[in-house]
Structures are given as structure tokens and as C-alpha cells.
Design a protein around this motif. Sequence first.
Motif, PDB file in Angstrom:
ATOM      1  N   THR A 129      56.236  36.953  36.538  1.00 31.91           N
ATOM      2  CA  THR A 129      55.331  37.497  37.550  1.00 31.91           C
ATOM      3  C   THR A 129      54.903  36.358  38.476  1.00 31.91           C
ATOM      4  O   THR A 129      53.913  35.683  38.239  1.00 31.91           O
ATOM      5  CB  THR A 129      54.105  38.151  36.880  1.00 31.91           C
ATOM      6  OG1 THR A 129      54.563  39.199  36.017  1.00 31.91           O
ATOM      7  CG2 THR A 129      53.160  38.743  37.914  1.00 31.91           C
ATOM      8  N   THR A 180      49.998  43.281  39.928  1.00 28.88           N
ATOM      9  CA  THR A 180      50.112  42.301  38.848  1.00 28.88           C
ATOM     10  C   THR A 180      50.222  42.993  37.503  1.00 28.88           C
ATOM     11  O   THR A 180      51.006  42.581  36.635  1.00 28.88           O
ATOM     12  CB  THR A 180      48.903  41.348  38.856  1.00 28.88           C
ATOM     13  OG1 THR A 180      48.817  40.722  40.140  1.00 28.88           O
ATOM     14  CG2 THR A 180      49.037  40.276  37.786  1.00 28.88           C
ATOM     15  N   ILE A 186      54.134  39.253  43.342  1.00 30.26           N
ATOM     16  CA  ILE A 186      52.875  40.013  43.422  1.00 30.26           C
ATOM     17  C   ILE A 186      52.571  40.370  44.866  1.00 30.26           C
ATOM     18  O   ILE A 186      52.252  41.518  45.197  1.00 30.26           O
ATOM     19  CB  ILE A 186      51.710  39.201  42.821  1.00 30.26           C
ATOM     20  CG1 ILE A 186      51.920  38.986  41.324  1.00 30.26           C
ATOM     21  CG2 ILE A 186      50.376  39.913  43.070  1.00 30.26           C
ATOM     22  CD1 ILE A 186      50.979  37.964  40.706  1.00 30.26           C
TER      23      ILE A 186
END
Length: 200
Positions: free
Chosen positions: A33, A21, A38
Motif C-alpha cells: 500500500t 487505504t 492510495i
Amino acid sequence: MYRLVGTLSGVNTSERLIESTRELLWERGYVGTSPKAIQQRAGAGQGSMYHHFSGKPDLALAAIRRTAEELRAAAEAGFRAPGTALQRITAYLRRERDVLRGCPVGRLTQDPDVMADPVLRQPVEDTFAWLRTRIAEVLAEGRERGELTAALDPAATATTVVAVLQGGYVLARAANDSAPFDQAVDGVLNLLAAHTADAG
């Protein structure tokens, strides 16, 4: 200088998720993101992610806090180095950085989603407040020891140092060249040198 994602094999799932992350926030910002991105980078499944974290905001907060802690530790190493106040500030400003990627904490200030969330913004705000305070303390020590002139304002100068450093990142990224960053550092150090007791 910042080691975000290196070899993540053998690292526990929670750590892999945080490190992944951190890297993605630096590269893509908060919106870019995604939980899927992730999980893919961390080599973790959706179940593992939600076992350790309540969701993306919780994981992002852990990542931002980790990045802020590393920035503080790296800065403190320079501030605690031996030498005069100017030498210690120089050690901080000239330490190795991945200039063209920008400051991993400073870049978060340009992320509207992070800045709009008081919880995510807090570690960013705290980090820069701490940085200005620590630089001011180093400069005040130098003034008290007679290394720096009485005319120097530690608090205002500390804010200037931080602003020049962050601006240097912006100029370097805009030019795709680290030279403007180096020039900014040289400039602020020359201004500080003019306040040394033996400046003339």
C-alpha cells in the motif's frame, strides 16, 4: 459485509484517503500500500494527503481503526440480537461475509510490518481481545440463564469460537471455496449445541 470503497465521489478527501487505504491494506498489505497507490485510488494529490495525515503510518492507523470499528459494530449487532445465547452466537457466525477475501482485521495479523509496529498492531490486538470478551459475556449470560450447561467455560469457549472463525477464513482462502468456512462454523455451533440445557 464490509463496505470499504464504494462510490467515493462526493466524499471529502480525508474520508476518500481512509477508505482507499482500508481497501488497499486488505488487498495488498502494508508494504504493497504505497502513498502513490492510495492517492490514485482516492483521487487525491500528494499535497492533499499530507495536509490531512502526517504520512503513510498515520493514514494506515486511521484505516485500521476504522476497519476495527466496523468489525465491532457488525459483531455487536449479532450479540445484541434477540434470542438465546446460542442463537446470538449463531447470528454472529452466520452473518454475511466476503469469506474468500478473509477477515480484514484478521489478515493484518499476517502482515509483518503491521505486527512489528506497536501502534499499528494495537487496534488489531484490542479488537480480538474485545471479541473474545463479548463472546464470553454472551456465553456466561446463557449459562446463568440455564440455557447452557455449567460445564461450559465461557472464556475458553469464546477463544475457541474466534480461533475457529479465523481458521475458517484461512481454509476457505486456501481452497478458494467458502465451503470449509461454512463447515468450520457448523462444527463449532454443533459443539456449542451439545452444551445446551436440553441437549439430551
